[in-house]
Design an enzyme around this catalytic site. Structure first.
Site, PDB file in Angstrom:
ATOM      1  N   CYS A  67       1.111  -1.246   0.080  1.00 14.46           N
ATOM      2  CA  CYS A  67      -0.064  -0.004   0.031  1.00 14.46           C
ATOM      3  C   CYS A  67       0.895   1.354   0.049  1.00 14.46           C
ATOM      4  O   CYS A  67       1.221   1.587   0.975  1.00 14.46           O
ATOM      5  CB  CYS A  67      -1.023   0.062   1.179  1.00 14.46           C
ATOM      6  N   CYS A 125      -0.526   4.108   2.272  1.00 17.06           N
ATOM      7  CA  CYS A 125      -0.182   3.858   3.844  1.00 17.06           C
ATOM      8  C   CYS A 125       1.203   4.104   3.886  1.00 17.06           C
ATOM      9  O   CYS A 125       1.439   4.711   5.054  1.00 17.06           O
ATOM     10  CB  CYS A 125      -0.626   2.332   3.918  1.00 17.06           C
ATOM     11  N   ASP A 126       2.138   3.645   3.308  1.00 17.38           N
ATOM     12  CA  ASP A 126       3.579   3.595   3.785  1.00 17.38           C
ATOM     13  C   ASP A 126       4.555   4.285   2.864  1.00 17.38           C
ATOM     14  O   ASP A 126       5.953   4.817   2.975  1.00 17.38           O
ATOM     15  CB  ASP A 126       4.118   2.184   3.535  1.00 17.38           C
TER      16      ASP A 126
END
Ligand code: NAP
Length: 325
Positions: A153, A156-157
């Site tokens: 992701c 997200c990261d």
């Protein structure tokens, strides 16, 4: 926990007990676009649907930074923002939400049984909207270094890779879209694809190819993700020459397709050979009273817009099914 001080805790328990003792008209499994859309339509049909959202509201859409192809948002809309809007709209018409994971279903007779981490619930009709999860490469180092440089992701990261070098694995729309997003953080993004031709659509290909931070490594497969505490390199094998090389990198983002989250229905309804729940054009599964919508039943389109449409259709058909009982 001091139960006497926690009015909310008591309130929640009372609700749970009541929900478990009554047979619900409809239970919706999943809180992504399909489940939330089904919740809105079922709520507006006065079915007071009970929705189990799993761990996170919005499913995969919530992990998308900007959705540019959902109609009605000419400037794009944040994935978590639109998920919250879907949620609020369904709740306004009486949908009941539980942030709970479903662990088991019994589709052998009506009312159907749905077991979650907090208890067992019953319903006259079910809408399965449990979505799909990202595939893993299955190479050495992948599981060990997950969250230490291996990610599925970018939204997200990506932030953790500011000014670093990363690789993206895959050649489809997801790989290119997420690769482009990663250029907002990383210095260099190398997209590693197993063939010499991309699968992604033309618009994304043009955008990725004209991005100065993106390079492509074709006809190569990742054989190992290397690193002690965190990712340091990937070992690549050329499919043309069979040569193995080490490619230094700080992160590995993997976008090689998805697997439907249908394990809990296995053996109870018809699925295809990849585990997608089979539905007809009315979103009916092979079990009367059980409907499915979104990516758990859709290997073809996998868009927020199409999942929302399937969710609405499943709820309309569930309403008709219950009216005819
Ligand atoms: P996808 O289209 O199935 O592409 C998966 C990619 O991963 C392919 O390039 C495939 O290679 C590669 N791959 C699969 N298994 C692999 C393995 N074991 N090792 C190395 N590479 C592997 O999946 P997706 O990109 O997630 O897209 C899924 C659907 O969502 C598509 O219909 C797509 O159009 C849609 N989508 C749309 C958008 C958008 O419209 N903006 C964004 C994201 C996704 P091969 O090409 O060789 O098979």
């Amino acid at each position: 926990m001091d139960l006497n001080l926690s009015g909310q805790f008591f309130g929640q328990q009372a609700d749970d007990d009541a929900l478990q003792s009554e047979v619900q008209k409809v239970i919706i499994l999943g809180g992504g676009p399909a489940g939330l859309s089904a919740a809105l339509y079922a709520a507006r049909a006065s079915l007071e649907p009970l929705v189990f959202t799993g761990q996170e509201l919005g499913g995969q859409a919530a992990a998308t930074s900007v959705i540019e192809n959902y109609p009605g948002f000419p400037e794009g809309v944040g994935g978590s923002e639109i998920s919250e809007l879907f949620h609020q709209q369904a709740e306004r018409f009486g949908a009941k939400f539980q942030f709970d994971m479903v662990t088991e279903v019994d589709l052998s007779q009506r009312p159907f049984k749905v077991t979650t981490e907090s208890g067992t619930y019953q319903a006259e009709a079910l809408i399965l909207a449990t979505g799909a999860s990202p595939n893993h490469l299955g190479v050495p180092g992948e599981d060990r270094l997950m969250n230490n440089g291996v990610s599925y992701c970018a939204t997200c990261d990506g932030w953790f890779f500011k000014d670093k070098d990363v690789v993206v694995v895959g050649g489809g729309d997801s790989a290119l879209e997420e690769g482009i997003l990663l250029t907002h953080y990383a210095d260099q993004v190398d997209i590693i694809h197993r063939r010499d031709e991309l699968r992604a659509g033309a618009i994304l290909q043009d955008r990725a190819m004209s991005n100065a931070k993106i390079d492509f490594v074709y006809s190569s497969v990742v054989e190992e993700i290397v690193g002690e505490e965190k990712v340091e390199a990937v070992r690549l094998r050329s499919k043309k020459t069979d040569e193995v090389t080490e490619h230094k990198t700080d992160g590995v983002f993997i976008f090689i397709g998805h697997t439907p989250n249908s394990q809990i229905y296995k053996g109870q309804l018809e699925m295809d050979d990849k585990g997608y729940v089979v539905v007809d054009q009315l979103m009916q599964t092979s079990v009367p009273g059980v409907f499915a919508a979104g990516e758990v039943a859709d290997p073809h389109f996998r868009q927020v817009a199409t999942s929302v449409g399937m969710g609405a259709a499943a709820a309309i058909q569930a309403t008709r099914f219950l009216e005819n009982q």
